[in-house]
Design a protein around this motif. Structure first.
Motif, PDB file in Angstrom:
ATOM      1  N   ALA A 161       0.844  -1.195   0.000  1.00  0.00           N
ATOM      2  CA  ALA A 161       0.000   0.000   0.000  1.00  0.00           C
ATOM      3  C   ALA A 161       0.875   1.239   0.000  1.00  0.00           C
ATOM      4  O   ALA A 161       1.972   1.249   0.570  1.00  0.00           O
ATOM      5  N   ILE A 162       0.376   2.276  -0.655  1.00  0.00           N
ATOM      6  CA  ILE A 162       0.990   3.600  -0.613  1.00  0.00           C
ATOM      7  C   ILE A 162       0.160   4.445   0.346  1.00  0.00           C
ATOM      8  O   ILE A 162      -1.056   4.572   0.182  1.00  0.00           O
ATOM      9  N   ILE A 163       0.806   5.007   1.355  1.00  0.00           N
ATOM     10  CA  ILE A 163       0.123   5.846   2.336  1.00  0.00           C
ATOM     11  C   ILE A 163       0.369   7.298   1.955  1.00  0.00           C
ATOM     12  O   ILE A 163       1.429   7.861   2.225  1.00  0.00           O
ATOM     13  N   GLU A 164      -0.602   7.914   1.291  1.00  0.00           N
ATOM     14  CA  GLU A 164      -0.513   9.322   0.929  1.00  0.00           C
ATOM     15  C   GLU A 164      -1.044  10.181   2.075  1.00  0.00           C
ATOM     16  O   GLU A 164      -1.667   9.663   3.006  1.00  0.00           O
ATOM     17  N   PRO A 165      -0.846  11.500   2.024  1.00  0.00           N
ATOM     18  CA  PRO A 165      -1.351  12.353   3.110  1.00  0.00           C
ATOM     19  C   PRO A 165      -2.863  12.258   3.310  1.00  0.00           C
ATOM     20  O   PRO A 165      -3.344  12.335   4.442  1.00  0.00           O
ATOM     21  N   THR A 166      -3.616  12.093   2.225  1.00  0.00           N
ATOM     22  CA  THR A 166      -5.078  12.086   2.339  1.00  0.00           C
ATOM     23  C   THR A 166      -5.718  10.841   1.746  1.00  0.00           C
ATOM     24  O   THR A 166      -6.941  10.791   1.599  1.00  0.00           O
ATOM     25  N   ALA A 167      -4.933   9.856   1.382  1.00  0.00           N
ATOM     26  CA  ALA A 167      -5.498   8.652   0.767  1.00  0.00           C
ATOM     27  C   ALA A 167      -4.574   7.470   0.999  1.00  0.00           C
ATOM     28  O   ALA A 167      -3.371   7.634   1.231  1.00  0.00           O
ATOM     29  N   ILE A 168      -5.151   6.281   0.944  1.00  0.00           N
ATOM     30  CA  ILE A 168      -4.390   5.038   1.016  1.00  0.00           C
ATOM     31  C   ILE A 168      -4.688   4.252  -0.250  1.00  0.00           C
ATOM     32  O   ILE A 168      -5.849   3.957  -0.557  1.00  0.00           O
ATOM     33  N   ILE A 169      -3.649   3.941  -1.011  1.00  0.00           N
ATOM     34  CA  ILE A 169      -3.806   3.232  -2.279  1.00  0.00           C
ATOM     35  C   ILE A 169      -3.288   1.812  -2.098  1.00  0.00           C
ATOM     36  O   ILE A 169      -2.091   1.592  -1.921  1.00  0.00           O
ATOM     37  N   ARG A 170      -4.190   0.858  -2.149  1.00  0.00           N
ATOM     38  CA  ARG A 170      -3.811  -0.545  -1.974  1.00  0.00           C
ATOM     39  C   ARG A 170      -3.478  -1.173  -3.324  1.00  0.00           C
ATOM     40  O   ARG A 170      -4.058  -0.821  -4.349  1.00  0.00           O
ATOM     41  N   GLN A 171      -2.573  -2.110  -3.294  1.00  0.00           N
ATOM     42  CA  GLN A 171      -2.156  -2.822  -4.500  1.00  0.00           C
ATOM     43  C   GLN A 171      -3.233  -3.816  -4.915  1.00  0.00           C
ATOM     44  O   GLN A 171      -3.756  -4.552  -4.084  1.00  0.00           O
TER      45      GLN A 171
END
Length: 486
Positions: A161-171
């Motif tokens: 997962a990428i943990i962005e400041p306002t979102a979490i993007i899962r693979q």
């Protein structure tokens, strides 16, 4: 490892960003730091779970270090520079992380979240074995109110997962790529980062996942212009091994077996010393390392030897509220310097300017410079009783635990030489080199962290350091991992 308080983290920031007489201005990242970025990749096919990273920067003092497991904390291997602040790493549960700089500062959502009392990535790597646990931590805690960075986590179960400041993007596709922009706020057909596009295209065309394929992806997205890819690593998360490459040379590899290295206790290597001589890297680093040596020689006191430096070694109490009870700063000596090791394993080398005054040199902006001074206070018997860190206009005192031998009288320093001696930059050789053989896979089942040792609550001492230090940290990250312009 005992839980570290927020105050300790900010104290470390103070050491990194304290103003000094000779400090240079940080470079304008848009003008003279155009291609300081990093690329992080992950892929899994059910049999393999592999993470990878290119570290693109201009500080030649690269390090790798190992922190063994302790009650309440997993062990791990970490990579970074001479201040031992982890830029990425893998723990003994097969969880890896890396951080990437963004080109914007974004407020985060704090609604319903608790403020973390320690560096959140350190907490995750010491307590979590899966991406799910890492995501839960970010959903529960916040550390600072704005980010200009994002995090990438991957684990041995096949999740990332990428943990962005306002979102979490899962693979979702068996692979994931991150560079230095927020994928949640840009349409796919508008992405123009060549590193992201190159890596993504290679994964789409991948036939078989392997260490060799991951190496080829990292090689395809490395940089070698004003900034270089200083090291690349591929994490075999199921087998707890790291394939390490130095200065975008993808022919020579060092394989680190995490279990073997952790069995040796805490230790560190100068990363270049693990590899054959790399003439391109040496030529690139020579001017900065020469300047580093010149800074040392300009202020280094004559007549102080290794035996004299032993007088200062020992443990020093962290100020109340700055760390967990019982945590100490440890001072050790080498031939010509002292090493300050903080409870979170960050380290700072200080050199003697006189019998009681010392100075620290670190990478700042585009080159090395003096960043802070320190002094030792003696009693009437000339025994060291405390260490004082001089952080600009502020000072932090650490009292020595027990009195050591008397500090010897030191002869006045000799006049400086009329010509600067030519320094030698031969890297220190490690006591042992990690095995290059692939060993049997470790047990895949994730285990809980060692039993947590209860710690009494401590107060926060972080108000003693100006809030501006956090802005300094943000500026440093902006220099560290900048979105390339290519």
């Amino acid at each position: 490892m005992a839980m570290k308080q927020l105050a300790l983290f900010i104290l470390v920031l103070a050491l990194a960003f304290s103003p000094a007489t000779h400090q240079r201005e940080l470079c304008d990242p848009e003008v003279i730091c155009p291609d300081q970025g990093c690329s992080v990749i992950y892929a899994s096919d059910g049999k393999l779970a592999l993470g990878g990273n290119n570290e693109d920067y201009i500080n030649p003092l690269t390090k790798v270090w190992f922190i063994p497991a302790e009650p309440g904390s997993f062990g791990g291997v970490y990579f970074g520079f001479d201040n031992y602040s982890a830029q990425g790493g893998m723990n003994d549960q097969g969880l890896f992380f890396d951080a990437l700089q963004l080109d914007e500062t974004v407020p985060i959502s704090m609604t319903g979240k608790e403020q973390a009392t320690e560096d959140l990535t350190s907490k995750i790597m010491s307590e979590c074995g899966t991406v799910a646990c890492a995501v839960e931590m970010f959903e529960r805690y916040y550390f600072v109110e704005t980010w200009n960075w994002q995090f990438f986590f991957g684990d041995a179960t096949g999740e990332s997962a990428i943990i962005e400041p306002t979102a979490i993007i899962r693979q979702r596709d068996g692979y994931q790529v991150a560079t230095n922009f927020r994928q949640s706020v840009i349409e796919k057909d508008e992405i123009d980062c060549w590193r992201y596009l190159t890596a993504t295209d290679m994964f789409k065309k991948m036939d078989t996942l392997s260490i060799e394929f991951m190496r080829d992806v990292l090689e395809a997205v490395h940089v070698d212009e004003s900034t270089h890819t200083l090291y690349s690593n591929i994490y075999d998360l199921k087998n707890r091994q790291v394939y390490l490459y130095y200065f975008h040379d993808y022919e020579n590899v060092v394989v680190i077996d995490l279990e073997e290295e952790l069995a040796r206790g805490y230790h560190a290597y100068d990363l270049p010393a693990l590899f054959p001589l790399n003439s391109e890297a040496d030529q690139w680093a020579s001017s900065r390392l020469r300047h580093y040596q010149e800074l040392i020689d300009d202020r280094l006191a004559a007549g102080i030897d290794a035996e004299d430096l032993q007088s200062y070694t020992g443990d020093y109490e962290m100020p109340q509220g700055w760390a967990a009870p019982g945590d100490v700063l440890t001072v050790t000596a080498s031939d010509d310097s002292l090493l300050l090791r903080f409870p979170d394993y960050r380290q700072y080398e200080i050199f003697p300017e006189s019998e009681t005054r010392f100075f620290h040199i670190a990478f700042s902006g585009q080159d090395f410079d003096y960043l802070f001074d320190a002094r030792f206070e003696l009693n009437k018997k000339r025994q060291v009783q405390s260490l004082v860190l001089e952080l600009g206009s502020s000072e932090v005192q650490l009292v020595r635990i027990g009195l050591g031998p008397n500090v010897a009288e030191v002869e006045p320093p000799a006049p400086p030489p009329t010509t600067m001696p030519t320094p030698s930059f031969t890297p220190r050789q490690p006591t042992s080199v990690p095995s290059t053989e692939s060993l049997a896979a470790m047990e895949e089942e994730l285990t809980p962290p060692p039993e947590q040792v209860d710690q009494p609550a401590t107060g926060w001492g972080w108000l003693a350091v100006p809030t501006a230090l956090l802005a300094g940290a943000t500026a440093w990250l902006a220099l560290r991992k900048r979105k390339p312009e290519r």
